[in-house]
Design a protein around this motif. Sequence first.
Motif, PDB file in Angstrom:
ATOM      1  N   THR A 256       0.850  -1.194   0.000  1.00 61.03           N
ATOM      2  CA  THR A 256       0.000   0.000   0.000  1.00 61.03           C
ATOM      3  C   THR A 256       0.884   1.242   0.000  1.00 61.03           C
ATOM      4  OG1 THR A 256      -1.773  -1.137   1.190  1.00 61.03           O
ATOM      5  CG2 THR A 256      -1.787   1.277   1.258  1.00 61.03           C
ATOM      6  N   ALA A 257       0.566   2.196  -0.858  1.00 58.40           N
ATOM      7  CA  ALA A 257       1.327   3.447  -0.947  1.00 58.40           C
ATOM      8  C   ALA A 257       0.614   4.534  -0.171  1.00 58.40           C
ATOM      9  CB  ALA A 257       1.490   3.860  -2.408  1.00 58.40           C
ATOM     10  N   LYS A 258       1.354   5.249   0.673  1.00 60.23           N
ATOM     11  CA  LYS A 258       0.770   6.304   1.502  1.00 60.23           C
ATOM     12  C   LYS A 258       1.514   7.614   1.290  1.00 60.23           C
ATOM     13  CE  LYS A 258      -2.147   5.534   3.606  1.00 60.23           C
ATOM     14  NZ  LYS A 258      -3.566   5.374   3.233  1.00 60.23           N
ATOM     15  N   ARG A 259       0.757   8.710   1.321  1.00 56.74           N
ATOM     16  CA  ARG A 259       1.332  10.058   1.174  1.00 56.74           C
ATOM     17  C   ARG A 259       2.087  10.438   2.441  1.00 56.74           C
ATOM     18  NH1 ARG A 259      -1.711  15.004  -1.649  1.00 56.74           N
ATOM     19  NH2 ARG A 259      -0.685  13.937  -3.367  1.00 56.74           N
ATOM     20  N   LEU A 260       3.214  11.105   2.280  1.00 58.58           N
ATOM     21  CA  LEU A 260       4.023  11.581   3.405  1.00 58.58           C
ATOM     22  C   LEU A 260       3.648  13.019   3.725  1.00 58.58           C
ATOM     23  CD1 LEU A 260       7.375   9.978   2.288  1.00 58.58           C
ATOM     24  CD2 LEU A 260       6.177   9.472   4.424  1.00 58.58           C
ATOM     25  N   GLY A 261       2.924  13.220   4.811  1.00 60.53           N
ATOM     26  CA  GLY A 261       2.448  14.549   5.169  1.00 60.53           C
ATOM     27  C   GLY A 261       1.150  14.855   4.449  1.00 60.53           C
ATOM     28  N   GLU A 262       0.405  15.780   4.982  1.00 59.64           N
ATOM     29  CA  GLU A 262      -0.912  16.095   4.428  1.00 59.64           C
ATOM     30  C   GLU A 262      -0.822  16.606   2.994  1.00 59.64           C
ATOM     31  OE1 GLU A 262      -4.945  18.579   5.724  1.00 59.64           O
ATOM     32  OE2 GLU A 262      -3.074  18.827   6.853  1.00 59.64           O
ATOM     33  N   LYS A 263       0.249  17.366   2.679  1.00 58.83           N
ATOM     34  CA  LYS A 263       0.397  17.949   1.346  1.00 58.83           C
ATOM     35  C   LYS A 263       1.318  17.140   0.446  1.00 58.83           C
ATOM     36  CE  LYS A 263      -0.506  22.685   2.922  1.00 58.83           C
ATOM     37  NZ  LYS A 263       0.022  24.078   2.999  1.00 58.83           N
ATOM     38  N   GLY A 264       1.898  16.064   0.971  1.00 59.23           N
ATOM     39  CA  GLY A 264       2.779  15.225   0.180  1.00 59.23           C
ATOM     40  C   GLY A 264       4.222  15.715   0.182  1.00 59.23           C
ATOM     41  N   LEU A 265       5.127  14.830  -0.153  1.00 62.83           N
ATOM     42  CA  LEU A 265       6.550  15.148  -0.219  1.00 62.83           C
ATOM     43  C   LEU A 265       6.974  15.081  -1.684  1.00 62.83           C
ATOM     44  CD1 LEU A 265       9.257  15.683   1.215  1.00 62.83           C
ATOM     45  CD2 LEU A 265       9.534  13.198   1.431  1.00 62.83           C
ATOM     46  N   TYR A 266       7.205  16.244  -2.287  1.00 59.38           N
ATOM     47  CA  TYR A 266       7.522  16.318  -3.711  1.00 59.38           C
ATOM     48  C   TYR A 266       9.006  16.630  -3.910  1.00 59.38           C
ATOM     49  CZ  TYR A 266       2.563  16.154  -4.706  1.00 59.38           C
ATOM     50  OH  TYR A 266       1.262  15.749  -4.805  1.00 59.38           O
ATOM     51  N   CYS A 267       9.598  15.957  -4.881  1.00 57.16           N
ATOM     52  CA  CYS A 267      11.027  16.091  -5.155  1.00 57.16           C
ATOM     53  C   CYS A 267      11.236  16.300  -6.651  1.00 57.16           C
ATOM     54  CB  CYS A 267      11.779  14.830  -4.721  1.00 57.16           C
ATOM     55  SG  CYS A 267      11.298  14.193  -3.095  1.00 57.16           S
ATOM     56  N   THR A 268      12.369  16.869  -6.998  1.00 55.88           N
ATOM     57  CA  THR A 268      12.723  17.088  -8.399  1.00 55.88           C
ATOM     58  C   THR A 268      14.011  16.349  -8.716  1.00 55.88           C
ATOM     59  OG1 THR A 268      11.648  19.246  -8.473  1.00 55.88           O
ATOM     60  CG2 THR A 268      13.300  18.809 -10.153  1.00 55.88           C
ATOM     61  N   LEU A 269      14.011  15.677  -9.853  1.00 58.38           N
ATOM     62  CA  LEU A 269      15.206  14.985 -10.308  1.00 58.38           C
ATOM     63  C   LEU A 269      15.948  15.891 -11.290  1.00 58.38           C
ATOM     64  CD1 LEU A 269      16.268  12.127  -9.640  1.00 58.38           C
ATOM     65  CD2 LEU A 269      15.451  11.410 -11.881  1.00 58.38           C
ATOM     66  N   PHE A 270      17.271  15.975 -11.117  1.00 53.00           N
ATOM     67  CA  PHE A 270      18.101  16.870 -11.927  1.00 53.00           C
ATOM     68  C   PHE A 270      19.159  16.085 -12.692  1.00 53.00           C
ATOM     69  CE2 PHE A 270      16.650  19.338  -8.312  1.00 53.00           C
ATOM     70  CZ  PHE A 270      16.306  20.565  -8.864  1.00 53.00           C
ATOM     71  N   ALA A 271      19.587  16.676 -13.796  1.00 52.46           N
ATOM     72  CA  ALA A 271      20.796  16.242 -14.483  1.00 52.46           C
ATOM     73  C   ALA A 271      21.874  17.270 -14.158  1.00 52.46           C
ATOM     74  CB  ALA A 271      20.583  16.147 -15.981  1.00 52.46           C
TER      75      ALA A 271
END
Length: 305
Positions: A256-271
């Motif tokens: 089961t996948a669960k959101r981290l925090g009420e607003k979610g944890l968003y990340c950006t992948l870079f080159a």
Amino acid sequence: MLELRHLKTLHALREADSLVEAAERLHLTQSALSHQFKELEERLGMQLFVRKTKPVRFTSAGLRLLQLADSLLPQLRSAERDLARLAGGTAGRLHMAIECHSCFQWLMPTIDQFRDAWPEVELDLASGFSFAPLPALARGDLDLVVTADPVDLAGITYVPLFTYEALLAVDNQHALASKPFIVPEDLASLTLITYPVERDRLDIFTRFLEPADVEPAQVRTSELTVMMMQLVASGRGVCCLPNWALHEYSSRGYVTAKRLGEKGLYCTLFAAIRADMLDAPFMRDFLLTAKDTSFATLEGVSAAR
């Protein structure tokens, strides 16, 4: 009447599945993109897609133009590559490292396409688990590093590839499986399974647990995503993964996948690239191919903001 930009915007709309996301990928405002579609439909005298449908539903006219886009846009990219070769800079070296195993899912198709398009470029790939790749990039030992943790280094430029949400995987019978979202304190009594990298390179620590001064009861490492999922499914712990890496297992009901925090944890992948390499034709093409491939193959990613 019909222009290349129209085919590109229709293609982006199909891939993004919404006007908002398509506009982001094309670096346009939503109103500008809507105006472009309206103008084209008025020129053609017919509607191209049905508004306010999800997924986007194209009309017969829209589907015909998408067929044209699928035929013409790859030819255009190929011609641009040939012109770049004629202008020089076709030969070179692209030695890269990645800092996450889950990146292989979209990076390997990108590399396959790149090899076909740039056979003269020497290509090599290494994992970033066993050494510090960003200092190696600065020294010139590497030419590109895929990372979610940019570090301010002289002469290094970070090109955003895409944004994703980090999710927590728990076993289906876990008490957390019924919660709407996870708070840091939920992990205080649990075993956290991670890839074998330093804590300061893991968002679950730096952006979720440490700001709340929470420490998991135990940390266990594994190099293989499938092994991490087996441990989670059998109740041996929980782990944090990008939404696209976790989707393969959660969609089949393994975890089961669960959101981290009420607003979610968003990340950006870079080159990460040395600034002097940014204008090399083969490097620009690799970045474009990487973005196209990730949007086409990964679930739940969006244009980097």
